[in-house]
Scaffold this active site. Structure first.
Site, short mmCIF file in Angstrom:
data_model
loop_
_atom_site.label_atom_id
_atom_site.label_comp_id
_atom_site.label_asym_id
_atom_site.label_seq_id
_atom_site.Cartn_x
_atom_site.Cartn_y
_atom_site.Cartn_z
N ASP A 43 0.74 -1.22 0.10
CA ASP A 43 0.05 0.11 0.12
C ASP A 43 0.83 1.36 0.04
O ASP A 43 0.31 2.06 0.79
CB ASP A 43 -1.00 0.11 1.18
CG ASP A 43 -2.05 -1.12 1.18
OD1 ASP A 43 -2.07 -2.04 0.10
OD2 ASP A 43 -3.02 -1.17 2.22
N ASP A 95 -4.61 -0.95 -1.69
CA ASP A 95 -5.84 -0.68 -1.16
C ASP A 95 -6.76 -0.11 -2.15
O ASP A 95 -6.34 1.40 -2.72
CB ASP A 95 -5.33 0.33 0.16
CG ASP A 95 -6.54 0.13 1.29
OD1 ASP A 95 -6.62 -1.16 1.50
OD2 ASP A 95 -6.88 1.08 1.95
N HIS A 118 -10.83 1.06 -2.66
CA HIS A 118 -11.96 0.75 -2.06
C HIS A 118 -13.04 1.39 -2.98
O HIS A 118 -12.82 2.51 -3.69
CB HIS A 118 -12.07 1.60 -0.78
CG HIS A 118 -11.34 0.97 0.43
ND1 HIS A 118 -11.30 -0.29 0.69
CD2 HIS A 118 -10.39 1.68 1.13
CE1 HIS A 118 -10.34 -0.30 1.80
NE2 HIS A 118 -9.72 0.69 1.99
N HIS A 128 -17.62 3.02 0.87
CA HIS A 128 -17.08 1.73 1.42
C HIS A 128 -17.55 1.46 2.95
O HIS A 128 -17.17 2.77 3.65
CB HIS A 128 -15.26 1.73 1.29
CG HIS A 128 -14.94 0.21 1.77
ND1 HIS A 128 -14.16 -0.05 2.79
CD2 HIS A 128 -15.00 -0.91 1.04
CE1 HIS A 128 -14.02 -1.10 2.79
NE2 HIS A 128 -14.56 -1.72 1.88
N HIS A 148 -10.50 7.00 1.71
CA HIS A 148 -9.22 6.88 1.14
C HIS A 148 -9.38 6.01 0.24
O HIS A 148 -9.82 4.73 0.23
CB HIS A 148 -8.20 6.49 2.46
CG HIS A 148 -8.54 5.32 3.09
ND1 HIS A 148 -9.39 5.06 3.90
CD2 HIS A 148 -7.87 4.07 2.75
CE1 HIS A 148 -9.42 3.65 4.35
NE2 HIS A 148 -8.42 3.06 3.36
N LYS A 184 -7.15 -4.94 -2.95
CA LYS A 184 -7.84 -5.36 -1.82
C LYS A 184 -8.56 -4.58 -1.27
O LYS A 184 -8.30 -3.23 -1.32
CB LYS A 184 -6.77 -6.03 -0.79
CG LYS A 184 -5.86 -4.80 -0.29
CD LYS A 184 -5.02 -5.45 0.90
CE LYS A 184 -4.05 -4.32 1.32
NZ LYS A 184 -4.63 -3.44 2.08
N CYS A 212 -2.06 -2.70 7.60
CA CYS A 212 -1.97 -3.72 6.57
C CYS A 212 -0.83 -4.42 6.48
O CYS A 212 -0.77 -5.67 6.18
CB CYS A 212 -2.08 -3.05 5.12
SG CYS A 212 -3.87 -2.40 5.12
#
Ligand code: VGL
Ligand code: ZN
Length: 197
Positions: free
Chosen positions: A9, A47, A49, A53, A82, A106, A151
Site C-alpha cells: 500500500d 488498497d 475501495h 466503502h 481513502h 484488496k 496492513c
C-alpha cells in the site's frame, strides 16, 4: 528457495498530503525501489475501495474517523475516505517503481475491509495471494510499506500462519500508531513468528 518482496500500500493517500497520511510515508519509497533488485519476485498491493466503502466513517451516520464500530465480521476502525478506486489517492506514490510481477488489489468489496494481503477482515475470505505464491514456489517473504500497524501487520501475521518464512523490514515501513497500535502490532508479529528486521 524463492524469495519475494511484498510492498504494501505505498499509495498517495498514505503519504504526506494524502487522506490518511502516515508520517514519513514517502521516506520509504527510495529504499523500497532499491530493495526490489534483491528479490526473485516483487509483488505490490493496492488498497482499492469503492466510494461509500463500509470502512469509511462518512458511510456511518454520526461516526467520526478513528472510532471503532462492530461489523458482522468483528470490530472495525473507521477511516477517513481513502484509496477510492481510480482516484489520485489510490494511485501508487509517483516515484515508486511499479514494474513488479503482480499488483494485488484488496478492500474492493463494499461491506468488508481487507487489511491483509491474504484474507479480508473476516479472516476467511481469501484474496488469492496464497495460491499465487505457492504456484510460483515462493516460500520466503519480506514485507515493507504502509502502514506498519495495519496492513503490514495483518499481512505478515497471516503469511506466517500460512507457513511462509516472513521478515518485516521495519526501516522500510511507517506506522499510523493510534492508541499503542504500533507496539501491539510488533508484539503480535513476533508472537506469530515474524522476524522484525
Ligand atoms: C490501511 C487503514 C485503512 C493500510 C488501509 O494500508 O495500512 N490502513 N486502509
Ligand atoms: Zn483502506
Amino acid at each position: 528457495m524463492t524469495h519475494a518482496l511484498l510492498v504494501i500500500d505505498v499509495q498517495n493517500d498514505f503519504c504526506p498530503g494524502g487522506a490518511l497520511a502516515v508520517a514519513g510515508g514517502d521516506e520509504i519509497v527510495a529504499p523500497i525501489n532499491a530493495m526490489m533488485e534483491e528479490f526473485d519476485a516483487v509483488i505490490l498491493t493496492q488498497d482499492w475501495h469503492p466510494a461509500g466503502h463500509s470502512s469509511f466513517a462518512s458511510s456511518h451516520k454520526g461516526k467520526s474517523p478513528f472510532e471503532l464500530i462492530d461489523m458482522p465480521y468483528g470490530p472495525q476502525v473507521l477511516w477517513p475516505d481513502h484509496c477510492v478506486q481510480d482516484s489520485k489517492g489510490a494511485a501508487f506514490h509517483p516515484e515508486l517503481r511499479t514494474d513488479g510481477d503482480l499488483i494485488l488489489r484488496k478492500g474492493f468489496r463494499s461491506g468488508i475491509d481487507s487489511y491483509s494481503a491474504f484474507f479480508e477482515n473476516d479472516h476467511q475470505t481469501p484474496t488469492g495471494l496464497k495460491g499465487y505464491l505457492e504456484t510460483r514456489g515462493i516460500t520466503r517473504l519480506t514485507l515493507v510499506g504502509l502502514a506498519t500497524d495495519f496492513c503490514v501487520h495483518y499481512s505478515a501475521v497471516d503469511a506466517a500462519r500460512l507457513g511462509f518464512d516472513v521478515t518485516v523490514r521495519m526501516d522500510a515501513c511507517r506506522a499510523i500508531d493510534m492508541d499503542g497500535s504500533l507496539a501491539a502490532a510488533e508484539q503480535a508479529m513476533r508472537d506469530a513468528g515474524v522476524t522484525l528486521a
